[in-house]
Scaffold this motif. Structure first.
Motif, PDB file in Angstrom:
ATOM      1  N   LEU A  82      45.746  38.306  43.368  1.00 30.51           N
ATOM      2  CA  LEU A  82      47.169  38.276  42.607  1.00 30.51           C
ATOM      3  C   LEU A  82      46.497  37.377  41.409  1.00 30.51           C
ATOM      4  CD1 LEU A  82      50.205  36.681  44.000  1.00 30.51           C
ATOM      5  CD2 LEU A  82      49.168  35.292  42.375  1.00 30.51           C
ATOM      6  N   SER A  83      47.278  37.906  40.348  1.00 34.10           N
ATOM      7  CA  SER A  83      47.240  37.380  39.053  1.00 34.10           C
ATOM      8  C   SER A  83      48.522  36.739  38.402  1.00 34.10           C
ATOM      9  CB  SER A  83      46.498  38.629  38.056  1.00 34.10           C
ATOM     10  OG  SER A  83      45.162  38.674  38.336  1.00 34.10           O
ATOM     11  N   LEU A  84      48.571  35.750  37.996  1.00 38.54           N
ATOM     12  CA  LEU A  84      49.551  35.403  37.153  1.00 38.54           C
ATOM     13  C   LEU A  84      49.262  35.539  35.692  1.00 38.54           C
ATOM     14  CD1 LEU A  84      52.046  33.482  36.808  1.00 38.54           C
ATOM     15  CD2 LEU A  84      50.654  31.474  36.756  1.00 38.54           C
ATOM     16  N   ILE A  85      49.925  36.326  34.947  1.00 35.89           N
ATOM     17  CA  ILE A  85      49.490  36.577  33.508  1.00 35.89           C
ATOM     18  C   ILE A  85      50.311  35.569  32.943  1.00 35.89           C
ATOM     19  CG2 ILE A  85      50.075  38.198  31.592  1.00 35.89           C
ATOM     20  CD1 ILE A  85      50.178  39.950  34.780  1.00 35.89           C
ATOM     21  N   ILE A  86      49.377  34.812  31.998  1.00 37.73           N
ATOM     22  CA  ILE A  86      50.037  33.640  31.254  1.00 37.73           C
ATOM     23  C   ILE A  86      50.215  34.462  29.674  1.00 37.73           C
ATOM     24  CG2 ILE A  86      49.463  31.446  30.206  1.00 37.73           C
ATOM     25  CD1 ILE A  86      49.704  31.559  33.096  1.00 37.73           C
ATOM     26  N   LYS A  87      49.418  35.003  29.241  1.00 42.12           N
ATOM     27  CA  LYS A  87      49.698  35.646  27.970  1.00 42.12           C
ATOM     28  C   LYS A  87      49.149  37.029  27.757  1.00 42.12           C
ATOM     29  CE  LYS A  87      47.165  34.444  24.343  1.00 42.12           C
ATOM     30  NZ  LYS A  87      46.311  33.427  23.394  1.00 42.12           N
ATOM     31  N   GLY A  88      49.938  38.003  27.021  1.00 39.56           N
ATOM     32  CA  GLY A  88      49.459  39.204  26.936  1.00 39.56           C
ATOM     33  C   GLY A  88      49.938  40.253  27.886  1.00 39.56           C
ATOM     34  N   GLY A 123      46.055  46.038  22.612  1.00 39.39           N
ATOM     35  CA  GLY A 123      44.560  45.631  21.934  1.00 39.39           C
ATOM     36  C   GLY A 123      44.584  44.022  22.076  1.00 39.39           C
ATOM     37  N   GLU A 124      45.602  43.438  22.607  1.00 40.28           N
ATOM     38  CA  GLU A 124      45.606  41.999  22.532  1.00 40.28           C
ATOM     39  C   GLU A 124      44.584  41.329  23.596  1.00 40.28           C
ATOM     40  OE1 GLU A 124      49.166  43.081  25.648  1.00 40.28           O
ATOM     41  OE2 GLU A 124      47.806  43.851  24.334  1.00 40.28           O
ATOM     42  N   VAL A 125      44.512  39.864  23.673  1.00 41.32           N
ATOM     43  CA  VAL A 125      43.700  39.058  24.447  1.00 41.32           C
ATOM     44  C   VAL A 125      44.744  38.763  25.623  1.00 41.32           C
ATOM     45  CG1 VAL A 125      42.669  36.862  25.003  1.00 41.32           C
ATOM     46  CG2 VAL A 125      42.062  38.257  22.921  1.00 41.32           C
ATOM     47  N   VAL A 126      44.222  38.796  26.666  1.00 38.87           N
ATOM     48  CA  VAL A 126      44.997  38.522  27.884  1.00 38.87           C
ATOM     49  C   VAL A 126      44.427  37.208  28.545  1.00 38.87           C
ATOM     50  CG1 VAL A 126      45.683  39.026  30.278  1.00 38.87           C
ATOM     51  CG2 VAL A 126      45.511  40.721  28.528  1.00 38.87           C
ATOM     52  N   ASP A 127      45.552  36.331  28.733  1.00 36.12           N
ATOM     53  CA  ASP A 127      45.028  34.928  29.553  1.00 36.12           C
ATOM     54  C   ASP A 127      45.775  35.054  31.074  1.00 36.12           C
ATOM     55  OD1 ASP A 127      44.170  33.959  27.233  1.00 36.12           O
ATOM     56  OD2 ASP A 127      45.351  32.207  27.126  1.00 36.12           O
ATOM     57  N   ALA A 128      44.934  34.784  32.061  1.00 33.27           N
ATOM     58  CA  ALA A 128      45.607  34.768  33.482  1.00 33.27           C
ATOM     59  C   ALA A 128      45.083  33.885  34.311  1.00 33.27           C
ATOM     60  CB  ALA A 128      45.293  36.298  33.985  1.00 33.27           C
ATOM     61  N   VAL A 129      45.596  33.414  35.273  1.00 34.29           N
ATOM     62  CA  VAL A 129      45.064  32.748  36.519  1.00 34.29           C
ATOM     63  C   VAL A 129      45.147  33.563  37.551  1.00 34.29           C
ATOM     64  CG1 VAL A 129      45.080  30.577  37.853  1.00 34.29           C
ATOM     65  CG2 VAL A 129      45.895  30.776  35.379  1.00 34.29           C
ATOM     66  N   SER A 130      43.800  33.852  38.436  1.00 29.22           N
ATOM     67  CA  SER A 130      44.002  34.868  39.460  1.00 29.22           C
ATOM     68  C   SER A 130      43.608  34.129  40.803  1.00 29.22           C
ATOM     69  CB  SER A 130      42.909  35.840  39.027  1.00 29.22           C
ATOM     70  OG  SER A 130      43.490  36.665  37.999  1.00 29.22           O
ATOM     71  N   VAL A 131      43.856  34.635  41.893  1.00 27.70           N
ATOM     72  CA  VAL A 131      43.351  34.044  43.067  1.00 27.70           C
ATOM     73  C   VAL A 131      42.776  35.321  43.972  1.00 27.70           C
ATOM     74  CG1 VAL A 131      44.090  33.224  45.381  1.00 27.70           C
ATOM     75  CG2 VAL A 131      45.304  32.580  43.199  1.00 27.70           C
ATOM     76  N   ASP A 132      41.650  35.239  44.323  1.00 25.26           N
ATOM     77  CA  ASP A 132      41.141  36.169  45.549  1.00 25.26           C
ATOM     78  C   ASP A 132      40.929  35.337  46.768  1.00 25.26           C
ATOM     79  OD1 ASP A 132      40.008  38.923  44.522  1.00 25.26           O
ATOM     80  OD2 ASP A 132      39.950  37.495  42.770  1.00 25.26           O
ATOM     81  N   VAL A 133      41.609  36.162  48.004  1.00 26.89           N
ATOM     82  CA  VAL A 133      41.453  35.540  49.161  1.00 26.89           C
ATOM     83  C   VAL A 133      41.298  36.497  50.316  1.00 26.89           C
ATOM     84  CG1 VAL A 133      44.165  35.763  49.300  1.00 26.89           C
ATOM     85  CG2 VAL A 133      42.932  33.858  50.756  1.00 26.89           C
ATOM     86  N   PRO A 134      40.806  36.374  51.421  1.00 24.12           N
ATOM     87  CA  PRO A 134      40.351  37.083  52.464  1.00 24.12           C
ATOM     88  C   PRO A 134      41.892  37.696  53.139  1.00 24.12           C
ATOM     89  CG  PRO A 134      39.040  35.549  52.561  1.00 24.12           C
ATOM     90  CD  PRO A 134      39.619  35.214  51.606  1.00 24.12           C
TER      91      PRO A 134
END
Length: 346
Positions: A82-88, A123-134
């Motif tokens: 799961l990714s929470l997109i912060i910017k971009g 073409g923009e930079v992306v900021d995100a906070v991601s989670v990986d879980v089984p």
């Protein structure tokens, strides 16, 4: 808290793409990585490990991540992402129509299915906070997860907003947690992930009772923080807003060292303390600080503040501002470590 940092800028240009591909493949599952020809490839990542889950804030230059049938056949750790997109913006395709995600949307994928992720398609930079879980760590059936993974979800309201707030707070304050905090934080994360997915299916009743209880408690705590300014914030009003009885509300707070009303008072005092110590708010009258924190009666506020912090609100503000300007000799001459100590109640 164990945190690792990866920056492609620390590597020779020729090695950056391969190093980042290997990093992604270890975290989630083997992937292919494509960047624009001639582009200045840059990526930064921090990884916080919470038991079986990984939380990782990242900054991406434009690039494409692909998980192909060939790679799935080679290795499938059955991970959910799961990714929470912060910017971009982020383009995505996984067995359905192409989608474009923007800030504070939640994007998900599954290591068992092919997908393509376009980071920064404009073409923009992306900021995100991601989670990986089984996959096995979530208390939902495989069929339920198959139906919800890949759906567009929001991080701006409901349980999605709770998850977004948890993730951003966690990564902003990762240095303040210890390894002993990891099991509790992992439990909260898994509860919120499961609640987001179950909410996407309109199937909250499929979650275990304990998970529902913890998630409800988090929702109520967020509600209280958002409504501290309201003098009508009472246990009765809180219970009504969440369609539960006041007895049920009090049971949810039984493991705390204070009552619901006591916790509200603590939060209001802390909010007032922060505002009094803020130089940018030094011209706001003390009685208005009290009102904004949710106190209707100034004498009640003053007595509660003195009881909590050992001095009146005015004296506290005076001391805090003196410390801010470095002229409070009593608190600044001792040592650098003394200067860093928080003020009473901090």
């Amino acid at each position: 808290m164990i945190e690792t940092v990866f920056k492609t800028e620390d590597l020779p240009v020729a090695d950056r793409v391969d190093a980042w591909r290997e990093k992604l493949s270890r975290i989630h599952a083997p992937v292919d990585l494509v960047c624009r020809p001639g582009s200045d490839f840059r990526t930064q990542q921090r990884v916080v490990r919470l038991g079986s889950a990984l939380v990782w804030p990242s900054v991406w230059s434009p690039q494409t991540v692909r998980r192909t049938p060939r790679l799935i056949g080679r290795s499938d750790p059955e991970m959910l992402h799961l990714s929470l997109i912060i910017k971009g913006s982020v383009g995505f395709r996984m067995g359905g129509p192409d989608a474009l995600y923007g800030p504070y949307e939640l994007r998900t994928n599954d290591s068992s299915r092919p997908y393509e992720i376009l980071m920064g398609p404009r073409g923009e930079v992306v900021d995100a906070v991601s989670v990986d879980v089984p996959r096995a760590r979530l208390p939902l059936s495989s069929d339920d997860l198959d139906r919800v993974i890949g759906r567009r979800m929001t991080g701006q309201e409901g349980v999605g907003a709770l998850l977004a707030a948890f993730l951003t707070t966690l990564v902003d304050n990762a240095h303040s947690y210890t390894a002993a905090d990891a099991p509790r934080l992992e439990t909260v994360l898994l509860d919120l992930l499961a609640a987001v997915f179950a909410n996407g299916l309109d199937a909250m009743d499929r979650l275990p009772a304990e998970s529902r209880r913890r998630t409800l408690t988090l929702r109520i705590q967020a509600f209280i923080r958002d409504h501290l300014h309201d003098p009508g914030l009472t246990p009765t009003a809180i219970a009504a807003a969440h369609h539960i009885s006041t007895n049920h509300l009090h049971r949810l707070f039984q493991d705390r060292e204070t009552t619901v009303s006591g916790w509200i008072r603590q939060l209001r005092l802390e909010r007032a303390r922060e505002q009094l110590a803020d130089p940018a708010r030094s011209d706001v009258p003390v009685h208005l600080v009290a009102v904004r924190a949710g106190f209707e009666h100034h004498p009640v506020f003053t007595r509660a503040f003195r009881s909590a912090y050992g001095m009146s609100p005015r004296d506290y503000r005076r001391r805090a501002l003196l410390q801010e300007t470095g002229t409070d000799r009593q608190t600044t001459v001792d040592s650098a470590s003394t200067r860093r100590r928080p003020l009473p109640g901090g």
